[in-house]
Design an enzyme around this catalytic site. Structure first.
Site, short mmCIF file in Angstrom:
data_model
loop_
_atom_site.label_atom_id
_atom_site.label_comp_id
_atom_site.label_asym_id
_atom_site.label_seq_id
_atom_site.Cartn_x
_atom_site.Cartn_y
_atom_site.Cartn_z
N THR A 1 -10.06 22.71 21.78
CA THR A 1 -9.41 23.33 22.89
C THR A 1 -7.74 22.89 22.63
OG1 THR A 1 -11.24 23.13 24.38
CG2 THR A 1 -9.00 23.72 25.21
N GLU B 1 -27.88 -12.66 19.56
CA GLU B 1 -26.79 -11.97 19.15
C GLU B 1 -26.64 -12.87 17.56
OE1 GLU B 1 -25.99 -9.36 20.09
OE2 GLU B 1 -26.68 -9.43 22.01
#
Length: 658
Positions: free
Chosen positions: A200, A416
């Site tokens: 756009t 983790e």
């Protein structure tokens, strides 16, 4: 005069006229009191009536106290005799008759009301203040010169698309230059790309560069609840375009009306399909639209009707890709022109640490950094603000107030640490950028990677990524001899990746280079209605077997890496529990201290290694420094996401471990 006040004044006049007419048609003397005929006869018998006025069948009575009454009398032949006997003065008047003009007004009043209402609505339609009965008119907006113009200088990172669209502007300004050799000016340009890449913005830049009328409309503005409205609006749009030729018409999100015909379970008389048919005719039908260029944007080119994409309609299809590192640097510089930044800000470092970010993501990053700097009462935006904003944009705000049990915190640390160690010890994996057990978004902990920008993925890379996805789950199992729901997103992403490897990319030695992913399109995306498969049950069993084999092989590889490096797993988990955040270069230093002979297959860029002198000593301060100096990873596809993407966990645990 304001239309609102004009309409209000009109309605006030109408109400006053109605009240006046009511009072004319219902005359009442407030001094007269209506009484019954029986009471009137009683007053006459008691000689309390002095005089009467007879007007038709109505009597106006005056008593001895000079009070006035009104009586409706029936046909009573003895009434006059009784009045004369009691000495009542009798006066007579002819019956009441309305004036001729009142009779005319009564007969014409309904017609006048209808005419007034019709005039009112016609004025509303002509003034444009309302949309009554204007459904078939196009809602395209002509770009005003008063609006802030966007030019090609405001668009960065997509140079090829800019160059191709720059030719459109040149076509309109000098058409003879191209038509003298028999060339034909393109009728349509389709901008395709991921959300946020600047489609756009490119169209607005064309409007700013081209010295021609520019009409802008959204694809959803065509379709209304009334049948035939969409096609009527398309016709009206191109009529306006022909009147203002040469001009540009921009349709944003054209997939709202341009989807594949015959999609879904509806018939061929679907309103959206009629709108598309009219659009196809207007773009390339019997009537020519010389000088009218249609530009459209979509992020779903796969669902567009083939007739819309053929030459003669959308002659050019311009892909607006995600920016590369140079493009991201240029985009950051464009957005930083509007924001005062400090001397320590280096767009090249931010560009290296934001692979996969779109132009909209980078604009949001600069905006969030400006808000953070304002919150911290700074005069300029610093590198620290930009790094913090990057982490916030990618993962969300830190949940520092979240109360976490020590057991869950320890599980998250090992989870983790498992992801990170498997990623560093396996070949063909991306370098670890940061490991943290501070909750962000829906995740209790995150392992961030810095993926290399490339066009292809290879089988050995994908197999390593599958193993990395299971690193957290395996770490929980080998350390605690129990598993949690925190790995649900890891499992989902790894399963999806394994299915694509077998069914789509032909990476199975047993099945060979064949695709088995047909019939998986959604019904209403413009594809086949029936969900089917074109392979046998025996082949389906082989597919499941191959997917399962990939998953179990990856799981075993992750377990082997962690079994061989259990001491590093404990040390990294302890470091995470102490500091809450461990940077990628700190992890590499820990590995080299224990395994001096180890050589990493991937390394962090030197520019992305933070300055240790600036790191603070307290755990919370160290986390702040890590968030400032480390860079967030790419929004990695498939197998990278289980290890570093927190938002897609579908477990019931409130604190998923990624």
């Amino acid at each position: 005069m304001n239309p609102f006040y004009k309409n209000m004044a009109l309605w006030i006049v109408i109400i006053l006229m109605m009240l006046m007419l009511y009072s004319l048609f219902n005359p009442q003397n407030i001094a007269e009191t209506s009484i019954s005929y029986t009471d009137f006869l009683a007053m006459v018998e008691d000689e309390r009536v002095t005089d009467v006025v007879m007007q038709g069948q109505e009597l106006y009575v005056t008593d001895i106290n000079k009070k006035h009454y009104k009586v409706y009398t029936p046909q009573d032949s003895n009434l006059i005799a009784n009045l004369r006997q009691k000495g009542v003065v009798i006066n007579a008047k002819p019956p009441r008759e309305n004036p001729w003009y009142m009779s005319m007004l009564i007969s014409w009043f309904p017609i006048l009301i209808l005419i007034g209402v019709w005039v009112f609505f016609m004025r509303q339609m002509q003034s444009g203040g309302g949309k009554a009965m204007s459904f078939g008119k196009s809602r395209a907006r002509l770009l005003s010169d008063q609006l802030a113009k966007v030019t090609f200088e405001d668009v960065a990172g997509i140079d090829e698309a800019k160059e191709e669209l720059g030719e459109i502007v040149e076509f309109l300004s000098e058409p003879k230059k191209f038509t003298r050799l028999g060339g034909r000016i393109p009728k349509g340009v389709l901008l395709m790309g991921s959300p946020g890449t600047g489609k756009t913005l490119l169209a607005r830049a064309i409007a700013g560069e081209a010295d021609v009328p520019f009409f802008s409309i959204s694809g959803s503005d065509f379709v209304e609840m009334f049948v035939g409205v969409g096609a009527s609006r398309v016709r009206d749009l191109f009529v306006q375009g022909k009147k203002n030729a040469p001009c540009i018409i921009f349709i944003d999100e054209i997939d709202a009306v341009g989807r594949h015909r015959g999609a879904g379970l509806g018939g061929g008389h679907d309103e959206r399909e009629q709108t598309l048919n009219q659009l196809l005719v207007e773009m390339d039908g019997f009537e020519s639209n010389e000088g009218v260029i249609l530009i459209s944007a979509t992020n779903r080119p796969d669902v567009l009707d083939p007739a819309l994409l053929r030459p003669g309609r959308f002659d050019r299809q311009v892909v607006v890709p995600l920016p590369d590192i140079k493009g991201r640097e240029k985009i950051l510089k464009v957005h930083m022109k509007k924001t005062p930044v400090g001397e320590d800000v280096k767009p090249v470092i931010l560009a290296k640490g934001t692979p996969g970010f779109s132009g909209a993501d980078l604009e949001n990053l600069v905006n969030e950094a400006a808000l953070l700097a304002a919150k911290r009462s700074k005069e300029k935006v610093g590198m620290e603000d930009l790094e913090d904003a990057k982490d916030k944009v990618y993962m969300g705000l830190e949940r520092k107030s979240k109360v976490i049990k020590e057991e869950d915190r320890k599980t998250t640390a090992y989870h983790e640490a498992g992801h990170a160690l498997v990623a560093r010890f396996l070949p063909n994996t991306d370098p670890v950028n940061k490991i943290t057990i501070i909750p962000r978004g829906r995740a209790a902990g995150i392992t961030w990677f810095l993926p290399e920008e490339r066009d292809f993925k290879y089988k050995d890379q994908l197999e390593s990524e599958l193993a990395v996805a299971f690193g957290g789950r395996v770490a929980e199992e080998v350390v605690f001899d129990r598993i949690s729901t925190g790995a649900s997103n890891d499992i989902k992403q790894a399963t999806d990746l394994a299915q694509k490897m077998v069914r789509t990319w032909g990476m199975s030695a047993e099945l060979g280079p064949m695709s088995y992913a047909k019939g998986e399109e959604q019904v209403f995306l413009g594809r086949e209605i029936a969900q089917h498969r074109d392979y046998s049950d025996e082949t389906a069993l082989k597919i499941d077997t191959e997917i399962t084999k990939l998953i179990h092989t990856a799981y075993d590889r992750a377990r082997q890496v962690l079994d061989e490096n259990m001491d590093l797993l404990h040390q990294l988990a302890d470091l995470l529990l102490e500091k809450e955040t461990v940077l990628g270069n700190e992890l590499d230093a820990l590995i080299l201290k224990k395994r001096p002979e180890f050589e990493f297959t991937s390394k962090l860029d030197d520019d992305l290694i933070p300055d240790k002198k600036k790191q603070k000593t307290e755990p919370a301060a160290k986390e702040e420094s890590a968030a400032t100096d480390a860079d967030s990873p790419n929004k990695t596809p498939e197998a990278e996401q289980p290890a570093d993407t927190p938002a897609a966990d579908d477990s019931t645990d409130d604190e998923p471990k990624e």
